[in-house]
Design an enzyme around this catalytic site. Structure first.
Site, PDB file in Angstrom:
ATOM      1  N   CYS A  25      12.317 -11.974  37.924  1.00 21.54           N
ATOM      2  CA  CYS A  25      13.725 -11.668  37.617  1.00 21.54           C
ATOM      3  C   CYS A  25      14.339 -10.822  38.730  1.00 21.54           C
ATOM      4  CB  CYS A  25      13.862 -10.865  36.319  1.00 21.54           C
ATOM      5  SG  CYS A  25      12.909 -11.471  34.944  1.00 21.54           S
ATOM      6  N   ASP A  26      13.593  -9.837  39.215  1.00 22.21           N
ATOM      7  CA  ASP A  26      14.195  -8.809  40.078  1.00 22.21           C
ATOM      8  C   ASP A  26      13.711  -8.843  41.526  1.00 22.21           C
ATOM      9  OD1 ASP A  26      15.529  -7.865  37.835  1.00 22.21           O
ATOM     10  OD2 ASP A  26      13.900  -6.508  37.294  1.00 22.21           O
ATOM     11  N   CYS A  48       9.525  -7.309  35.696  1.00 22.58           N
ATOM     12  CA  CYS A  48       9.627  -8.765  35.884  1.00 22.58           C
ATOM     13  C   CYS A  48       9.907  -9.091  37.352  1.00 22.58           C
ATOM     14  CB  CYS A  48      10.728  -9.318  34.988  1.00 22.58           C
ATOM     15  SG  CYS A  48      10.966 -11.083  35.195  1.00 22.58           S
TER      16      CYS A  48
END
Ligand code: NAP
Length: 307
Positions: free
Chosen positions: A135-136, A132
Site C-alpha cells: 500500500c505504502d 502494508c
C-alpha cells in the site's frame, strides 16, 4: 427478523469460500463483513501460491471470488457483528443496525496486524510507520526503510520494497528466519538489502515524520552490540497477526493467543458455531488453508442446520 440457514461472520477468503459451499448445498447464506471484503490478501500484489493463477493480485483474486459467491446467490452485508447468541432454534446474530437469525454460524473473522507496542509507533503511524508495504511502498522511492520481522510477510515486504527504495534494512530478532528459505535466498541476491539480526526496535524517532529507529539487542543472538541507530524514512512493521476474536470469547473457547479452539473439522466448543481461516488454531495460515477451512466449515454448518 431475516433468517438464513447459515450466517458467516467475516468476508475474507475463508468466509467467502464458506458462502460458496453453502450455496452449492442450496442453503441460504448471509456474509456479514464490517470492513472491506477480501481480508488480508488484498494487500498482496503478486500471489505465487494460489494454484492455477500464478501472479494474480490479491484484489483481482478477491474480486473473482466475490463475483462467484454472489452469482451463486450468497448475500453480503457490510455490517459489524456485535454479538452472536444462542436462541430457541439456532442463533441470533446482532449487528450495529440489524438482528438476524441463523441455523448455524461460521466465524471467519480473520486476524489483524500485530503492533510493536511502542508509543512512538502509534505517534508515527501514517507518518513513516506502515503495516502494508504494497500500500505504502511507493511513497519511499529512493529512500531508506526498515522492515521489522522475520516471517513470510516481512520477507515478501523486503523483496517488494527492495525494487522501489534505495535501501532496506531487514530487522529480525533472531538469526534464523521464520519465513521460507527461498525468499531469504532471493533477498540475499538483492544488493540494497541488509540483514540486521538480533535486534528489536526500542524507539522510532523523528519530528513530523520518521527519521530513524533506535534498536536494542533482543538477547537472542550472541555477540551483537547493545544498541544501534538506523537513519531511515520509513518503518514497515510485519511481526505477525492477532486474531479478531475478542467479541466471541464468551461464545467459543479461545487459546491463550486468542485463536478459536477448533481442529481441522472447524468444530468449536459451541455446537452450531464453526471456525474457519486465520482466526482458528492452526499450523499454517495460507490462502489455500483458509479456503479449505471455508469448505469444511460450510459442510459442517449445513449439516448442523439440517438437523
Ligand atoms: P509470522 O509468521 O508469525 O512471523 C512474525 C515474525 O515477526 C516472526 O519472525 C517473529 O519473530 C517476529 N515478531 C513477532 N513479534 C515480534 C516483536 N514483538 N518484535 C519483533 N519481532 C517480532 O507472521 P507473518 O509473517 O505475518 O505470517 C503469518 C502467516 O501468513 C504465516 O503462516 C505465513 O507463512 C503466512 N504468509 C503467507 C504468505 C504467502 O505465502 N503468500 C505471505 C505472507 C504471510 P520470531 O520468528 O522470533 O518468532
Amino acid at each position: 427478523m431475516k433468517h438464513y440457514d447459515v450466517i458467516v461472520v467475516g468476508g475474507g477468503i475463508a468466509g467467502m469460500t464458506a458462502a460458496i459451499y453453502v450455496r452449492r448445498a442450496n442453503k441460504t447464506v448471509l456474509v456479514l463483513e464490517g470492513r472491506t471484503y477480501g481480508g488480508q490478501i488484498i494487500n498482496t500484489l503478486n500471489i505465487e501460491n494460489w494454484p492455477g493463477d500464478m501472479g494474480v493480485s490479491g484484489v483481482d483474486l478477491v474480486q473473482k471470488i466475490y463475483q462467484q459467491m454472489t452469482e451463486l446467490g450468497a448475500k453480503m452485508e457490510f455490517e459489524t457483528v456485535t454479538a452472536v447468541e444462542r436462541s430457541d432454534n439456532g442463533f441470533m446474530v446482532k449487528t450495529e443496525d440489524e438482528t438476524y437469525t441463523a441455523g448455524a454460524v461460521i466465524l471467519a473473522v480473520g486476524a489483524e496486524d500485530k503492533k510493536l507496542g511502542l508509543a512512538s509507533e502509534e505517534k508515527f503511524t501514517g507518518r513513516g510507520v506502515s503495516y502494508c508495504a504494497t500500500c505504502d511502498g511507493a511513497f519511499y522511492k529512493g529512500k531508506k526503510v526498515a522492515v521489522i520481522g522475520g516471517g513470510n510477510t516481512a520477507l515478501y515486504d523486503a523483496l517488494y520494497l527492495a525494487d522501489i527504495v534505495e535501501k532496506v534494512y531487514l530487522v529480525h530478532r533472531r538469526s534464523e528466519f521464520r519465513g521460507d528459505a527461498v525468499l531469504v535466498e532471493r533477498l540475499c541476491g538483492k544488493s540494497n538489502v541488509e540483514f540486521v539480526l538480533g535486534y528489536v526496535p526500542e524507539e522510532i524517532v523523528g519530528g513530523k515524520k520518521v527519521s530513524g529507529v533506535r534498536l536494542v539487542s533482543s538477547g537472542k543472538v550472541a555477540d551483537v552490540k547493545d544498541g544501534m541507530d538506523l537513519d531511515i524514512d520509513g518503518v514497515f512493521v510485519a511481526i505477525g497477526k492477532l486474531p479478531m476474536t475478542g467479541g466471541f470469547a464468551g461464545l467459543v473457547e479461545l487459546d491463550t493467543g486468542g485463536y478459536i479452539k477448533a481442529a481441522e473439522d472447524c468444530v468449536t466448543s459451541c455446537p452450531g458455531v464453526f471456525a474457519a481461516g486465520d482466526c482458528r488454531v492452526k499450523d499454517m495460515r495460507q490462502l489455500v488453508t483458509a479456503a479449505a477451512d471455508g469448505a469444511v466449515a460450510a459442510d459442517k454448518a449445513v449439516n448442523y442446520s439440517n438437523n
